[in-house]
Design an enzyme around this catalytic site. Structure first.
Site, PDB file in Angstrom:
ATOM      1  N   ASN A  11      61.070 -28.883  18.954  1.00  0.00           N
ATOM      2  CA  ASN A  11      60.409 -28.432  20.181  1.00  0.00           C
ATOM      3  C   ASN A  11      58.957 -28.136  19.841  1.00  0.00           C
ATOM      4  OD1 ASN A  11      59.541 -27.155  22.482  1.00  0.00           O
ATOM      5  ND2 ASN A  11      60.682 -25.253  22.104  1.00  0.00           N
ATOM      6  N   TRP A  12      58.073 -28.997  20.319  1.00  0.00           N
ATOM      7  CA  TRP A  12      56.661 -28.849  19.962  1.00  0.00           C
ATOM      8  C   TRP A  12      55.957 -27.782  20.803  1.00  0.00           C
ATOM      9  CZ3 TRP A  12      54.601 -34.582  19.322  1.00  0.00           C
ATOM     10  CH2 TRP A  12      55.150 -35.135  18.146  1.00  0.00           C
ATOM     11  N   LYS A  13      56.596 -27.276  21.808  1.00  0.00           N
ATOM     12  CA  LYS A  13      55.972 -26.299  22.710  1.00  0.00           C
ATOM     13  C   LYS A  13      54.621 -26.862  23.192  1.00  0.00           C
ATOM     14  CE  LYS A  13      58.342 -22.901  19.964  1.00  0.00           C
ATOM     15  NZ  LYS A  13      58.705 -21.521  19.832  1.00  0.00           N
ATOM     16  N   HIS A  98      65.207 -22.217  27.717  1.00  0.00           N
ATOM     17  CA  HIS A  98      64.574 -21.786  26.461  1.00  0.00           C
ATOM     18  C   HIS A  98      64.095 -20.344  26.618  1.00  0.00           C
ATOM     19  CE1 HIS A  98      61.663 -21.445  23.189  1.00  0.00           C
ATOM     20  NE2 HIS A  98      62.361 -22.395  22.599  1.00  0.00           N
ATOM     21  N   GLU A 100      61.472 -18.872  25.835  1.00  0.00           N
ATOM     22  CA  GLU A 100      60.106 -18.676  26.344  1.00  0.00           C
ATOM     23  C   GLU A 100      60.056 -18.879  27.857  1.00  0.00           C
ATOM     24  OE1 GLU A 100      58.181 -21.246  23.490  1.00  0.00           O
ATOM     25  OE2 GLU A 100      58.796 -19.804  21.955  1.00  0.00           O
ATOM     26  N   GLU A 170      69.908 -19.673  20.206  1.00  0.00           N
ATOM     27  CA  GLU A 170      68.598 -19.301  19.695  1.00  0.00           C
ATOM     28  C   GLU A 170      68.389 -17.805  19.905  1.00  0.00           C
ATOM     29  OE1 GLU A 170      65.761 -22.788  19.362  1.00  0.00           O
ATOM     30  OE2 GLU A 170      65.546 -22.050  21.385  1.00  0.00           O
ATOM     31  N   GLY A 176      60.087 -18.006  16.317  1.00  0.00           N
ATOM     32  CA  GLY A 176      58.662 -17.892  16.008  1.00  0.00           C
ATOM     33  C   GLY A 176      58.314 -16.620  15.251  1.00  0.00           C
ATOM     34  N   SER A 216      63.310 -19.988  13.667  1.00  0.00           N
ATOM     35  CA  SER A 216      62.640 -19.976  12.358  1.00  0.00           C
ATOM     36  C   SER A 216      63.353 -20.814  11.301  1.00  0.00           C
ATOM     37  CB  SER A 216      62.438 -18.533  11.867  1.00  0.00           C
ATOM     38  OG  SER A 216      61.591 -17.835  12.751  1.00  0.00           O
ATOM     39  N   GLY A 237      61.163 -25.094  16.138  1.00  0.00           N
ATOM     40  CA  GLY A 237      59.864 -24.990  16.791  1.00  0.00           C
ATOM     41  C   GLY A 237      58.751 -25.256  15.791  1.00  0.00           C
ATOM     42  N   GLY A 238      58.194 -24.180  15.241  1.00  0.00           N
ATOM     43  CA  GLY A 238      57.007 -24.262  14.378  1.00  0.00           C
ATOM     44  C   GLY A 238      57.080 -25.345  13.304  1.00  0.00           C
TER      45      GLY A 238
HETATM   46  C1  PEP Z   1      62.148 -22.886  19.384  1.00  0.00           C
HETATM   47  O1  PEP Z   1      61.067 -22.951  19.925  1.00  0.00           O
HETATM   48  O2  PEP Z   1      63.153 -23.305  19.983  1.00  0.00           O
HETATM   49  C2  PEP Z   1      62.242 -22.316  18.029  1.00  0.00           C
HETATM   50  C3  PEP Z   1      63.418 -22.184  17.482  1.00  0.00           C
HETATM   51  O3  PEP Z   1      61.055 -21.967  17.422  1.00  0.00           O
HETATM   52  P1  PEP Z   1      60.834 -21.563  15.858  1.00  0.00           P
HETATM   53  O4  PEP Z   1      61.559 -22.583  15.018  1.00  0.00           O
HETATM   54  O5  PEP Z   1      59.349 -21.605  15.655  1.00  0.00           O
HETATM   55  O6  PEP Z   1      61.411 -20.197  15.665  1.00  0.00           O
END
Ligand code: PEP
Length: 254
Positions: A11-13, A98, A100, A170, A176, A216, A237-238
């Site tokens: 997930n590039w956000k 999600h 966010e 999640e 994040g 993470s 994500g990151g």
């Molecule tokens: C996400 O955005 O779904 C996520 C899991 O982010 P991160 O890996 O950065 O915690």
């Protein structure tokens, strides 16, 4: 799609425009050879989807989705993207619920449910994200919160539609933040989710629904999280923004 083979989702956000997307795939595809027994799904920003599809053309193991959608199929909804438009643009999947969307944009459970139905109607496979906050976990309510989030979306769905979903657990406190659920915590919640699914659709159909872990995930913890019981893949994500790191996470699945 062969289900419950590893699913590695990125997930590039709100990162990587079209030019950065091209550069990403040049580096990533060179490090991640095509495999028949696993699927990589990217969720780029909508405006980078066309560049991503072009950059990964010919790689059947690499597939794409949208990070969000609006539940109406078309109309005067300035700024929104509908499920049919996303499908027409080449998306096969859609993230729904999600954290966010829920916690930054105030998306309610009924809205998540409407988006899930809209995605299914347009032939997009939803990845329904669920997860508790730190306060909810500390209060011993993690299971109850996830149960409610599942119920809010799945209660209204026919069994065949539930069988088409993917779920991502999640925990909000791990997204994040650099904090990760332990493999035991992930396995415990994935069991909880699987049990809920069995009750809804029966053993056989529930066993085919992939449940991903997200929060993470990094190259150095991916193998043990992917090895946890009932964890069928990861939503990243990151670390999915860095071609080397994401290729290393994908490699950890095999
Ligand atoms: C996400 O955005 O779904 C996520 C899991 O982010 P991160 O890996 O950065 O915690």
């Amino acid at each position: 799609m062969p289900l419950r083979t590893p699913i590695l989702a990125g997930n590039w956000k709100m990162h990587l425009g079209p030019s950065d997307t091209e550069a990403f795939f040049e580096a990533f595809l060179a490090r991640h050879p095509e495999r028949a027994d696993g699927t990589v799904i990217f969720f780029p920003p909508s405006l980078s989807l066309a560049a991503a599809l072009r950059a990964a053309a010919g790689r059947s193991d690499v597939r794409f989705g949208v990070q969000n959608l609006y539940h109406e199929p078309a109309g005067a909804f300035t700024g929104e993207v509908s499920a049919p438009i996303a499908r027409d643009a080449g998306a096969e999947f859609a993230l729904v619920g999600h954290s966010e969307r829920r916690h930054v944009f105030g998306e309610t459970v009924p809205e998540t449910a409407r988006k899930t139905r809209a995605a299914l109607e347009a032939d997009l496979l939803p990845i329904l994200c669920v997860g508790e906050t730190l306060v909810e976990r500390r209060d011993g309510r993690a299971h109850a919160v996830v149960t409610d989030q599942l119920a809010g979306v799945l209660d209204g769905l026919p069994q065949a539609d539930i069988g088409a979903l993917l779920i991502a657990y999640e925990p909000v406190w791990a997204i994040g933040t650099g904090e990760t659920a332990s493999p035991q915590d992930a396995a415990d919640m994935h069991h909880h989710i699987r049990t809920d699914l069995v009750r809804r659709v029966g053993d056989e159909a529930a066993a085919k629904i992939p449940i991903l872990y997200g929060g993470s995930v990094k190259p150095d913890n991916a193998a043990e999280l992917l090895g946890a019981d009932q964890v069928d893949g990861v939503l990243v994500g990151g670390a999915s923004l860095k071609p080397h790191d994401f290729a290393a996470i994908c490699a950890a699945a095999y």
